[in-house]
Structure formats: structure tokens, C-alpha cells
Design a protein around this motif. Structure first.
Motif, mmCIF file in Angstrom:
data_model
loop_
_atom_site.group_PDB
_atom_site.id
_atom_site.type_symbol
_atom_site.label_atom_id
_atom_site.label_comp_id
_atom_site.label_asym_id
_atom_site.label_seq_id
_atom_site.Cartn_x
_atom_site.Cartn_y
_atom_site.Cartn_z
ATOM 1 N N ALA A 171 0.820 -1.210 0.000
ATOM 2 C CA ALA A 171 0.000 0.000 0.000
ATOM 3 C C ALA A 171 0.853 1.258 0.000
ATOM 4 N N VAL A 172 1.905 1.265 0.797
ATOM 5 C CA VAL A 172 2.770 2.441 0.896
ATOM 6 C C VAL A 172 3.518 2.674 -0.414
ATOM 7 N N ASN A 173 4.006 1.611 -1.029
ATOM 8 C CA ASN A 173 4.747 1.779 -2.278
ATOM 9 C C ASN A 173 3.846 2.170 -3.443
ATOM 10 N N ILE A 174 2.623 1.668 -3.455
ATOM 11 C CA ILE A 174 1.671 2.121 -4.473
ATOM 12 C C ILE A 174 1.365 3.596 -4.274
ATOM 13 N N ALA A 175 1.217 4.018 -3.014
ATOM 14 C CA ALA A 175 0.976 5.425 -2.727
ATOM 15 C C ALA A 175 2.138 6.286 -3.205
ATOM 16 N N LEU A 176 3.356 5.795 -3.039
ATOM 17 C CA LEU A 176 4.522 6.547 -3.529
ATOM 18 C C LEU A 176 4.455 6.730 -5.037
ATOM 19 N N MET A 177 4.098 5.679 -5.768
ATOM 20 C CA MET A 177 3.991 5.805 -7.221
ATOM 21 C C MET A 177 2.841 6.739 -7.613
ATOM 22 N N ASN A 178 1.745 6.671 -6.863
ATOM 23 C CA ASN A 178 0.645 7.597 -7.143
ATOM 24 C C ASN A 178 1.075 9.039 -6.931
ATOM 25 N N GLU A 179 1.833 9.285 -5.866
ATOM 26 C CA GLU A 179 2.294 10.648 -5.618
ATOM 27 C C GLU A 179 3.309 11.087 -6.669
ATOM 28 N N LEU A 180 4.216 10.189 -7.051
ATOM 29 C CA LEU A 180 5.180 10.536 -8.088
ATOM 30 C C LEU A 180 4.481 10.830 -9.422
ATOM 31 N N LYS A 181 3.394 10.119 -9.685
ATOM 32 C CA LYS A 181 2.625 10.426 -10.893
ATOM 33 C C LYS A 181 2.142 11.870 -10.857
ATOM 34 N N LEU A 182 1.619 12.305 -9.707
ATOM 35 C CA LEU A 182 1.147 13.686 -9.569
ATOM 36 C C LEU A 182 2.295 14.674 -9.661
ATOM 37 N N VAL A 183 3.468 14.283 -9.162
ATOM 38 C CA VAL A 183 4.639 15.165 -9.222
ATOM 39 C C VAL A 183 5.136 15.320 -10.649
ATOM 40 N N PHE A 184 5.185 14.211 -11.388
ATOM 41 C CA PHE A 184 5.769 14.229 -12.723
ATOM 42 C C PHE A 184 4.835 14.789 -13.791
ATOM 43 N N GLU A 185 3.519 14.693 -13.578
ATOM 44 C CA GLU A 185 2.567 15.144 -14.601
ATOM 45 C C GLU A 185 2.817 16.577 -15.063
ATOM 46 N N PRO A 186 2.921 17.571 -14.158
ATOM 47 C CA PRO A 186 3.142 18.945 -14.632
ATOM 48 C C PRO A 186 4.513 19.157 -15.263
ATOM 49 N N MET A 187 5.429 18.226 -15.054
ATOM 50 C CA MET A 187 6.751 18.312 -15.679
ATOM 51 C C MET A 187 6.763 17.692 -17.066
ATOM 52 N N GLY A 188 5.641 17.089 -17.454
ATOM 53 C CA GLY A 188 5.577 16.418 -18.742
ATOM 54 C C GLY A 188 6.319 15.098 -18.772
ATOM 55 N N ILE A 189 6.493 14.470 -17.609
ATOM 56 C CA ILE A 189 7.222 13.202 -17.504
ATOM 57 C C ILE A 189 6.226 12.070 -17.275
ATOM 58 N N ASP A 190 6.353 11.014 -18.064
ATOM 59 C CA ASP A 190 5.449 9.869 -17.992
ATOM 60 C C ASP A 190 5.923 8.912 -16.894
ATOM 61 N N ILE A 191 5.144 8.771 -15.816
ATOM 62 C CA ILE A 191 5.526 7.917 -14.706
ATOM 63 C C ILE A 191 5.705 6.473 -15.143
ATOM 64 N N TRP A 192 4.915 6.033 -16.136
ATOM 65 C CA TRP A 192 5.013 4.642 -16.587
ATOM 66 C C TRP A 192 6.359 4.381 -17.261
ATOM 67 N N GLU A 193 6.826 5.346 -18.045
ATOM 68 C CA GLU A 193 8.136 5.188 -18.680
ATOM 69 C C GLU A 193 9.250 5.231 -17.630
ATOM 70 N N VAL A 194 9.074 6.072 -16.626
ATOM 71 C CA VAL A 194 10.044 6.131 -15.526
ATOM 72 C C VAL A 194 10.163 4.771 -14.844
ATOM 73 N N ILE A 195 9.013 4.160 -14.532
ATOM 74 C CA ILE A 195 9.016 2.870 -13.838
ATOM 75 C C ILE A 195 9.671 1.793 -14.689
ATOM 76 N N GLU A 196 9.348 1.771 -15.977
ATOM 77 C CA GLU A 196 9.931 0.755 -16.852
ATOM 78 C C GLU A 196 11.442 0.886 -16.924
ATOM 79 N N ALA A 197 11.934 2.117 -16.931
ATOM 80 C CA ALA A 197 13.388 2.310 -16.964
ATOM 81 C C ALA A 197 14.005 1.955 -15.622
ATOM 82 N N ALA A 198 13.349 2.343 -14.528
ATOM 83 C CA ALA A 198 13.900 2.087 -13.201
ATOM 84 C C ALA A 198 13.970 0.601 -12.889
#
Length: 455
Positions: free
Chosen positions: A239-266
Motif C-alpha cells: 500500500a505504501v509503495n503504491i501510494a509513492l507511485m501515485n504521488e510521483l505520478k502527480l509530481v511528474f505530470e506537470p513536468m511532462g514526464i510519464d511515470i510509466w516510462e520512468v518505472i519501466e526504466a527504473a
């Protein structure tokens, strides 16, 4: 149990040795209370291992279906039920008095949350009282239902000992938290290691015997409290790690960064990282519930759980974020709001390829859309009609649309909530003027276009 024991052999040791021998020789009868997502695969694994099994459930319709070889769960093959019945080692019943015949009784009943997110142990208490009414010397009782540390010791044990029988002497008691992952074909009941903690050393030693006979590995721990804490830790971690990804999605959206591509690379890093994925909200019977069992117990000990509470807040806020993204896209691309729009919710189950609607974010989103004045339809080949839902009574009986381009006529937007395999996403992308994707399924399939929006 032997008719007589050597006078030098303590009563509890004689009971344990006799019972252990029956487990070792597969001569024991094991009862399972609750034939749902945990109990049903469990009885099948026990029968396959050679035990005689009593499956006990309070639902006559479920028992009748199982007796006829029908599976109530999509992920359980009816053939496996029929094969178990053909062995003549499986008995299905709704009668509690059958428990007196069992050498071991495994409790697999629901442990939901109450109206104020407090633990609801009514099913555990009811099952324990049923066991107590039929308890006899020489039985092993194992609680598999998820709960807070201290449940087996503080809730189950006192009810059983009110009979006058004593744990560790007359009967034996342990906790072995379930680890089912519905729909996971790679990890099945028999292949998943099981953590086991006993109320006392004799109970632990005895509980290891039946589980060691049908699972790949047993993991003994020092107490039942610790075993209960293991399960809560596993799901709170998720639950905590999913919440972290959800928050990072909100952080990256206004930067124009795709969280899904970030995760695949990481996830290409071979150490120090494991992938978790954002989504429209948490669902299922474990992750949305179990952390609250832990925080409730922590408060009882005067301990704050700020990190876990924050994760719960982030995950609970995701449906509203998805709705906001849908509203923004409708306004930007069609110059309209949610009110009066026809919205198609795609995928209702809380998890891919499951019809399970427990705590599904899709139902939350449907209700929120209705409150905003939208006309809501749904498409889910596994849930053609929404069955009664205690938390969402207004959605019961809603019938979904069928597949095909013609069914999409007049719909302003589609909202992918659960990415079932049996859905034609290319057809949806071609037939809908707007498609909101919360699961990145369109990108995985190479479907692109200005009308496809990630949320």
C-alpha cells in the motif's frame, strides 16, 4: 488417539504425537471454515495432498454449486473441483457439528472494516464459537484470516478456553496468515511458503506438520502475534509503495514526464528497486483493509502511524484525481463538462481478469460520476450485471454494454479503470472520441492519439 498412554507420557505430548502421526501419514481429517477466495483453493490443495477434507460454509447456494462441480470463482477451474469430489475425500457441509470429526480446523473467514474503519472480527468470533461448540481434545485450530497482532491469542483463545479445555494441553492453536493472490497462475496455494506462529511451542510444532504436507515451505516464527504482524507488514508495504507511485505520478505530470516510462526504466536496475504501479485507487480484500488493522492496533498502544496514514490518504484520493483529469479532458477537447455527458467505465473488477468487486475503485468512480451529473455505462465481460454491493447499493442491477463499435454510439468518453485481457482496446480507441487510461494499457498496445489521455 491411542486408547491408553504410558503413565510417564504427559497428556498434551500424547495428544500431539498422535495427531502429528496422522498428519504425517495423511490419515487426518482437516476442516476448512469459509470456502471463498482463500478457503476454496485451500481445500483443493489439501485433497490433492491426500487428506480427508471437510469444507464448511454458511452459504447453501455456494455449497450446492460446489457439490455440483461448479466453481463460484473464475480463477478456480471447475475440473479441479470435480476431481476433488471424485476422490471421495472431500465433504461439503453447512453443519457445524461436522467439526467434531476434524483433527485440524482452518479458519478462512472475512475480516473487513467497520463503518469507522475499525476491525470487524464478527466472522472470526462466530467461527470460533462454532468451533468451541464442537471442540474436543486433540484438535489443532489455525486462524488464517488476516487480523491485527494479538487476535489469535486475545480473541480466539479465550473463546475456545471457555469450554474448559486448555490450549497447549487439550487443543492446539496457531496463526498461519493466508497468502492467496487470486488470478496468479504462477503462485498457487501449494507453491507459496507459509508463515506459521503458534500460541505456544507445542502448537507451533504441531501446526507445521499439516502445512508441511501440502505447501512448498513452512516458515516458523516465534509467536502467533508475530505471524499476524507479518501479513500486515506485507500488505502495508504494498500500500505504501503504491501510494509513492501515485504521488510521483502527480509530481511528474506537470513536468511532462510519464511515470510509466520512468518505472519501466527504473525496473531495469537489478538491485535495490522493485516496480510498483500507480492506479485509480486501491481495491480488493487486502491492501485497502489491512493497513487499517495495523493503525488501529497501533493507536491502542499509543503509537502514531503517520507514514501509513499518509499513504492511505494518497491512495484514497486517486479516484478524485482521475475524475478531475476526465473533466479537464472533456472541457479541453469537447468544450463540455461531466454533467450530461455519457461516460463508459471500462473494467469493474479491482484486479485484471477478476470479477471481484470488493473495494473496487471503478464503483467509487461510477458513483462520483453520477453525483456530478453524468450518465454512466460500463463495459466488463466478467461483470455483465453489477450484483448487490453493500457499499454501493445504487449500482446493483446495472447492466453493462456489449462489445462492438455500435455500442459506443453517443458516448462522450471512456474511462479504463481495470485492464482486463478480454477487452478490444483498439476498437475502443477507434470508436470513442475520448479515452482516459489509468492503467497504461493503450501505450502497451501501441495505441496513441490526442484523444487518449493517461490519468
Amino acid at each position: 488417539m491411542p486408547d491408553s498412554l504410558p503413565p510417564c507420557l504427559p497428556h498434551s505430548v500424547g495428544l500431539a504425537e498422535s495427531l502429528n502421526a496422522r498428519f504425517r501419514d495423511r490419515d487426518a481429517t482437516i476442516a476448512v471454515i469459509g470456502l471463498g477466495y482463500v478457503g476454496l483453493p485451500l481445500i483443493l490443495a489439501l485433497v490433492e495432498a491426500g487428506f480427508h477434507v471437510i469444507g464448511l460454509d454458511a452459504d447453501p447456494a455456494r455449497l450446492a454449486g460446489l457439490a455440483a462441480g461448479r466453481s463460484p470463482l473464475r480463477q478456480i477451474d471447475p475440473d479441479s473441483i470435480r476431481a476433488a469430489l471424485c476422490t471421495d475425500r472431500l465433504r461439503l457441509t453447512g453443519e457445524g457439528r461436522a467439526l467434531v470429526e476434524a483433527d485440524a480446523i482452518l479458519v478462512c473467514v472475512p475480516t473487513p472494516l467497520g463503518h469507522h474503519r475499525e476491525p470487524d472480527l464478527s466472522a472470526v468470533e462466530s467461527a470460533t464459537r462454532l468451533i468451541a461448540a464442537n471442540l474436543r481434545p486433540g484438535q489443532l485450530i489455525v486462524l488464517e484470516s488476516t487480523s491485527y497482532p494479538g487476535t489469535t491469542r486475545g480473541v480466539v483463545q479465550p473463546i475456545l478456553e471457555a469450554t474448559g479445555l486448555r490450549c497447549g494441553e487439550d487443543f492446539f492453536l496457531a496463526h498461519a496468515p493466508e497468502r492467496e493472490d487470486p488470478g496468479n497462475a504462477q503462485h498457487r496455494t501449494a507453491s507459496i511458503p507459509r508463515v506459521i506462529g503458534g500460541i505456544d511451542p507445542p502448537s507451533l510444532d504441531l501446526a507445521l506438520a499439516p502445512y508441511g504436507a501440502f505447501v512448498a515451505r513452512t516458515v516458523p516464527v516465534s509467536s502467533s502475534d508475530l505471524a499476524e504482524a507479518v501479513k500486515l507488514t506485507e500488505n502495508t508495504f504494498r500500500a505504501v509503495n503504491i501510494a509513492l507511485m501515485n504521488e510521483l505520478k502527480l509530481v511528474f505530470e506537470p513536468m511532462g514526464i510519464d511515470i510509466w516510462e520512468v518505472i519501466e526504466a527504473a525496473r531495469t536496475k537489478p538491485f535495490g528497486y522493485m516496480p510498483f504501479f500507480p492506479g485509480p485507487g486501491l481495491g480488493g480484500h487486502c491492501i485497502p483493509v489491512d493497513p487499517h488493522y495495523l493503525t488501529w492496533q497501533a493507536r491502542a498502544h499509543g503509537v502514531a502511524t503517520r507514514f501509513i496514514d499518509l499513504a492511505s490518504e494518497i491512495n484514497a484520493a486517486m479516484p478524485r484525481h482521475v475524475l478531475d483529469r476526465l473533466a479537464e479532458a472533456l472541457d479541453r477537447q469537447q468544450g463540455r463538462g461531466l454533467r450530461g455527458s455519457r461516460i463508459l467505465v471500462i473494467g469493474l473488477g479491482y484486479k485484471r481478469n477478476l470479477e471481484d468487486l470488493r473495494h473496487s475503485p471503478a464503483l467509487v468512480l461510477m458513483e462520483m460520476l453520477v453525483q456530478r451529473g453524468a450518465e454512466v455505462l460500463h463495459l466488463d465481460p466478467l461483470v455483465p450485471v453489477i450484483p448487490p454491493q453493500p457499499d454501493h447499493p445504487g449500482l446493483a442491477g446495472c447492466r453493462g454494454i456489449g462489445p462492438g463499435r455500435e455500442a459506443l454510439s453517443g458516448i462522450q468518453a471512456g474511462l479504463i479503470v481495470t485492464d482486463h485481457d478480454g477487452i478490444d482496446y483498439a476498437d475502443l480507441a477507434a470508436g470513442l472520441p475520448l479515452l482516459i487510461d489509468t492503467r497504461n494499457v493503450c501505450a502497451r498496445l501501441g495505441l496513441i492519439g490526442p484523444h487518449i489521455v493517461k490519468a
